[in-house]
Design an enzyme around this catalytic site. Structure first.
Site, PDB file in Angstrom:
ATOM      1  N   ALA A  10       0.662  -1.206   0.211  1.00 33.70           N
ATOM      2  CA  ALA A  10       0.130   0.017  -0.187  1.00 33.70           C
ATOM      3  C   ALA A  10       1.020   1.204  -0.051  1.00 33.70           C
ATOM      4  CB  ALA A  10      -0.983  -0.020   1.388  1.00 33.70           C
ATOM      5  N   ILE A  12       0.575   4.319   1.848  1.00 37.29           N
ATOM      6  CA  ILE A  12       1.284   4.461   2.866  1.00 37.29           C
ATOM      7  C   ILE A  12       2.073   3.809   3.489  1.00 37.29           C
ATOM      8  CG2 ILE A  12      -0.662   3.191   4.325  1.00 37.29           C
ATOM      9  CD1 ILE A  12      -0.415   5.795   6.223  1.00 37.29           C
ATOM     10  N   ALA A  13       2.485   2.425   3.244  1.00 35.24           N
ATOM     11  CA  ALA A  13       3.509   1.736   3.733  1.00 35.24           C
ATOM     12  C   ALA A  13       4.681   2.004   2.836  1.00 35.24           C
ATOM     13  CB  ALA A  13       3.311   0.366   3.467  1.00 35.24           C
ATOM     14  N   TYR A  56      -0.493 -13.269   2.432  1.00 36.62           N
ATOM     15  CA  TYR A  56      -0.223 -12.851   3.640  1.00 36.62           C
ATOM     16  C   TYR A  56      -0.129 -14.035   4.559  1.00 36.62           C
ATOM     17  CZ  TYR A  56      -2.392  -8.751   1.408  1.00 36.62           C
ATOM     18  OH  TYR A  56      -2.471  -7.969   0.576  1.00 36.62           O
ATOM     19  N   LEU A  72      -3.493  -2.855   4.954  1.00 34.99           N
ATOM     20  CA  LEU A  72      -4.741  -3.101   3.855  1.00 34.99           C
ATOM     21  C   LEU A  72      -5.706  -2.130   4.024  1.00 34.99           C
ATOM     22  CD1 LEU A  72      -4.555  -7.023   5.128  1.00 34.99           C
ATOM     23  CD2 LEU A  72      -3.641  -5.910   3.104  1.00 34.99           C
ATOM     24  N   LYS A  95      -4.836   2.892  10.820  1.00 35.81           N
ATOM     25  CA  LYS A  95      -5.838   3.593  11.244  1.00 35.81           C
ATOM     26  C   LYS A  95      -7.021   3.580   9.887  1.00 35.81           C
ATOM     27  CE  LYS A  95      -6.534   6.985   9.695  1.00 35.81           C
ATOM     28  NZ  LYS A  95      -6.596   7.237   8.070  1.00 35.81           N
ATOM     29  N   ARG A 163     -10.680   5.098  -0.636  1.00 35.81           N
ATOM     30  CA  ARG A 163     -11.472   6.274   0.057  1.00 35.81           C
ATOM     31  C   ARG A 163     -12.695   6.617  -0.506  1.00 35.81           C
ATOM     32  NH1 ARG A 163      -6.088   6.635   0.281  1.00 35.81           N
ATOM     33  NH2 ARG A 163      -5.113   7.067   2.039  1.00 35.81           N
TER      34      ARG A 163
END
Length: 328
Positions: A10, A12-13, A56, A72, A95, A163
């Site tokens: 992802a 953000i990772a 995973y 995730l 979050k 989102r």
């Protein structure tokens, strides 16, 4: 040295958490798991990660992983946090941890049974600017706190973005509405009692694209709004009877503005600015998480706090369906 595995590639990772883990003095990233094996290999090569898994479950079975970070889609957080805990791994999960407060009970039970550390990744909890806000309020710097005002908005109408996908847990409140709530609760040490709200949904996506809430803490109230379809803005202001505190970049310091906290006098004729240059809140989060696992006496954002925060969001959704107050 805490050995981390990353569940998925992802954004953000890739952009925030993996670099933070690699920079932290007590962490190392040893594995990454991705259902798209080629993307997993590309990310592993970029960051020098030795193990790449095509599932995973395979990552959770690795003996070279002590803890996992889960970025995730929101709808999968609870499931994989529980599965990771059951595999004996410590868990840092992005979050919002859940879409309903009661779902967090399952994660708490898995944590307690496995005896592992599980924490929701609220990086703002570790930023020293919020310690300063809490210190100022507790020390009476603005007198009696009467009101908090907050905002968090951005513009994103990409239908492919999670989102904007209801099934994946998208929407403004889940993604960004959680931030005014968690920072207000942290800075004041108080829990809200009731809310009233307006929630507007996108006619195409079905996600909440705008929400405005009044949150009653008893001695003071907070008004905030959040949106996924408005011009970029972040703000948090704490208004007392003897002064105000303004946080310039309350949630994404360095992106929306420089990290600073300004204390204004009652007549606004005198101000004191506290600056926080070079702070990397994702790195602080990683180091605190690893130190807690190692037995250190550090503050960590606990699952019980996650549940309390989600209860507020749940109440805002309920309040958005009718006029008047909704009890939290």
């Amino acid at each position: 040295m805490m050995r981390f595995g990353i569940l998925s590639t992802a954004k953000i990772a890739r952009e925030h958490v993996i670099p933070a883990l690699l920079d932290a003095g007590n962490c190392v990233v040893t594995a990454i798991g991705s259902r798209d094996l080629e993307r997993g290999r590309e990310t592993a090569q970029r960051f020098g990660i030795s193990e790449v898994h095509g599932s995973y479950d395979a990552l959770l079975a690795s003996p070279n992983v002590d803890a996992v970070y889960i970025p995730l889609p929101t709808s999968q957080h609870v499931e994989w946090a529980v599965r990771a805990a059951e595999a004996g791994k410590h868990v840092l999960v992005e979050k919002p941890l859940a879409l309903k407060a009661e779902q967090i009970d399952e994660v708490i039970a898995a944590r307690d049974k496995a005896g592992v550390v599980v924490s929701e990744a609220f990086m703002v909890f570790y930023h020293p600017q919020w310690r300063k806000v809490r210190e100022l309020i507790a020390g009476g710097a603005i007198g009696k706190l009467r009101r908090i005002d907050g905002a968090f908005t951005y513009a994103n109408r990409d239908p492919g973005n999670m989102r904007n996908q209801l099934a994946l847990g998208g929407g403004a409140l889940a993604d960004i509405g959680v931030y005014p709530v968690i920072t207000a609760r942290f800075a004041t040490g108080m829990e809200p009692q009731r809310v009233r709200a307006t929630v507007e949904r996108d006619p195409d996506f079905g996600t909440d694209r705008y929400a405005s809430a009044v949150v009653d803490f008893g001695d003071f109230e907070m008004g905030f709004y959040c949106s996924t379809q408005m011009a970029l803005r972040q703000a948090m202001v704490f208004h007392g009877d003897q002064g105000t505190i303004e946080v310039a970049a309350p949630f994404n310091a360095g992106e929306y503005d420089l990290a600073s906290v300004t204390l204004h006098s009652v007549k606004r004729d005198r101000s004191e600015v506290f600056r926080f240059s070079g702070v990397r809140q994702y790195r602080l989060q990683a180091e605190a998480f690893a130190e807690k696992i190692a037995g250190g006496d550090v503050d960590l954002f606990e699952l019980e706090a996650s549940r309390a925060n989600q209860k507020v969001i749940d109440a805002i959704f309920r309040a958005g369906e009718h006029e008047g107050w909704e009890t939290i």
